[in-house]
Structure formats: C-alpha cells, structure tokens
Write an enzyme that holds these catalytic residues in place. Structure first.
Site, PDB file in Angstrom:
ATOM      1  N   ASP A   9      32.025   0.371   7.903  1.00 32.07           N
ATOM      2  CA  ASP A   9      33.151   0.098   7.028  1.00 32.07           C
ATOM      3  C   ASP A   9      33.233   1.268   6.044  1.00 32.07           C
ATOM      4  O   ASP A   9      32.263   2.024   5.869  1.00 32.07           O
ATOM      5  CB  ASP A   9      32.888  -1.226   6.300  1.00 32.07           C
ATOM      6  CG  ASP A   9      33.881  -1.499   5.188  1.00 32.07           C
ATOM      7  OD1 ASP A   9      35.095  -1.398   5.437  1.00 32.07           O
ATOM      8  OD2 ASP A   9      33.447  -1.780   4.063  1.00 32.07           O
ATOM      9  N   ASP A  11      35.169   1.311   2.425  1.00 34.23           N
ATOM     10  CA  ASP A  11      35.088   0.988   1.003  1.00 34.23           C
ATOM     11  C   ASP A  11      33.877   0.116   0.695  1.00 34.23           C
ATOM     12  O   ASP A  11      33.670  -0.916   1.335  1.00 34.23           O
ATOM     13  CB  ASP A  11      36.367   0.276   0.556  1.00 34.23           C
ATOM     14  CG  ASP A  11      37.597   1.161   0.703  1.00 34.23           C
ATOM     15  OD1 ASP A  11      38.427   1.176  -0.208  1.00 34.23           O
ATOM     16  OD2 ASP A  11      37.719   1.849   1.732  1.00 34.23           O
TER      17      ASP A  11
END
Length: 209
Positions: A9, A11
């Site tokens: 991922d 953020d």
C-alpha cells in the site's frame, strides 16, 4: 523471471503521509478530510464512497499545488532499504494505492518501485474538479492488481507478500501468500498473518523469501 513479488500500500505504508490530507490542506479542509480518512481506514465506512466525498473536498485546488504536496511527501523509514533488499533477492516491488497517480508517478520511480497503480484526479482545466477520473482503486481492485501482476511476472500467488495498514488492504492481504500488517489499524492487525510493530519497513526484510 522474478522469484517473488512484494505489493505495498502507499499512504501510511510506503509513505509516512496520507497524501489526500496534504492535498486537502491546500483547500483548507485538512482536518475534515483527515477524520474521514481515519474512518475509512478503520473500515467504518465504504472506501469508494468515502474517497468520492473526500475528493469532492479537493475541488478548486490547482494542479500546480501538487508540487507543494510532493515536497511534503516522505517515504516511510526503511522504504529504500526494503526495495533494495527485494531486488537483491531477485524479487519485484509493486505499489497499489487508494491514493493518486499524480503523486506516485513521481515518488514510486524515485524509490525504485517496479510497477504501481492508483486513482487519478480529474482536472480538466488544470484545477481539481472534485471527482475521480476512472474506476476507483478499492479493496477489490487491490486484490485484483496483486493477482494480475503475479500472473504477468509468472510468480505463483503463494510467493507474493502484501503489506498494508488499512481495511481496504485486507482483501489483498488475504489473497497474497503472506499478509503483513504494517503501521496498521486494529482490524487489520487482527486478520494479518504477520504484524510488524515498528514503523520501519526494514522490519519486513526478514520475511522475504
């Protein structure tokens, strides 16, 4: 042919920031968007619906403001070292994000990421319209991206590692051979195969095949 694939991922995983909050600061709506992001990452609201409402709050921000946002984006400690370690072991690194290509297209290649996928912000006249351009990268899209990249690289899904922090990472983590909760919300920690406590991506290196 690579030996394995690591999918991160962006953020609060690859990056220390929630980029949408940085963009919202440019619109003077940072705290409001931060609260909505937190609820989405905990899994309290539908991710796609939440993203649309948060992007709506960005309406009117000029694309030129993203230069200031990029200057504030910080890789998570250990990001470069993890990516180097994956490459040294003949693996590949991918990033799939509910964030935005407008940021990742600069940040990902700088860090040595091999492939990435994210949302795009509509800005037909150089100003954000408050809409997402195209399909939203949600939990299902993240899981699908992992399997598509594994197929393209001829890497068995059993030799994939997914690393994430929010509820929208859970399907991807469940699909992967190993699901790693990093800097993660309680619901993610509870369902992960491995929980990394320290916010340092070098902690993932011992998990590499």
């Amino acid at each position: 042919m690579p030996r394995f694939l690591v999918v991160l991922d962006a953020d609060s995983t690859l990056l220390r920031n929630e980029v949408i909050e940085l963009i919202a600061d440019e619109a003077g709506r940072g705290p409001e968007v931060a609260a909505a992001t937190e609820a989405a990452m905990r899994g309290e609201v539908d991710f796609a619906e939440s993203l649309r409402s948060r992007v709506e709050a960005l309406r009117g921000v000029p694309l030129s403001a993203l230069t200031r946002v990029l200057a504030r984006v910080e890789p998570t400690p250990g990001a470069a070292e993890l990516i180097a370690a994956v490459h040294a072991r003949d693996g590949r690194v991918a990033v799939v994000s509910g964030g935005f290509h407008e940021i990742l297209d600069t940040v990902a290649p700088r860090l040595g990421v091999d492939v990435w996928r994210a949302n795009r912000l509509a800005a037909p006249s150089g100003v954000l319209s408050g809409e997402v351009d195209g399909d939203i990268v949600d939990a299902a899209a993240k899981a699908r991206s992992l399997t598509e990249w594994a197929d393209e690289l001829a890497v068995p899904v059993s030799r994939t590692i997914a690393v994430g922090d929010g509820a929208n990472d859970l399907r991807m983590m469940a699909t992967a051979g190993l699901g790693v909760a990093f800097n993660a919300k309680p619901a993610v920690r509870a369902q992960a195969d491995v929980v990394v406590e320290r916010v340092d991506l070098r902690e993932v290196i011992p998990l590499l095949p």
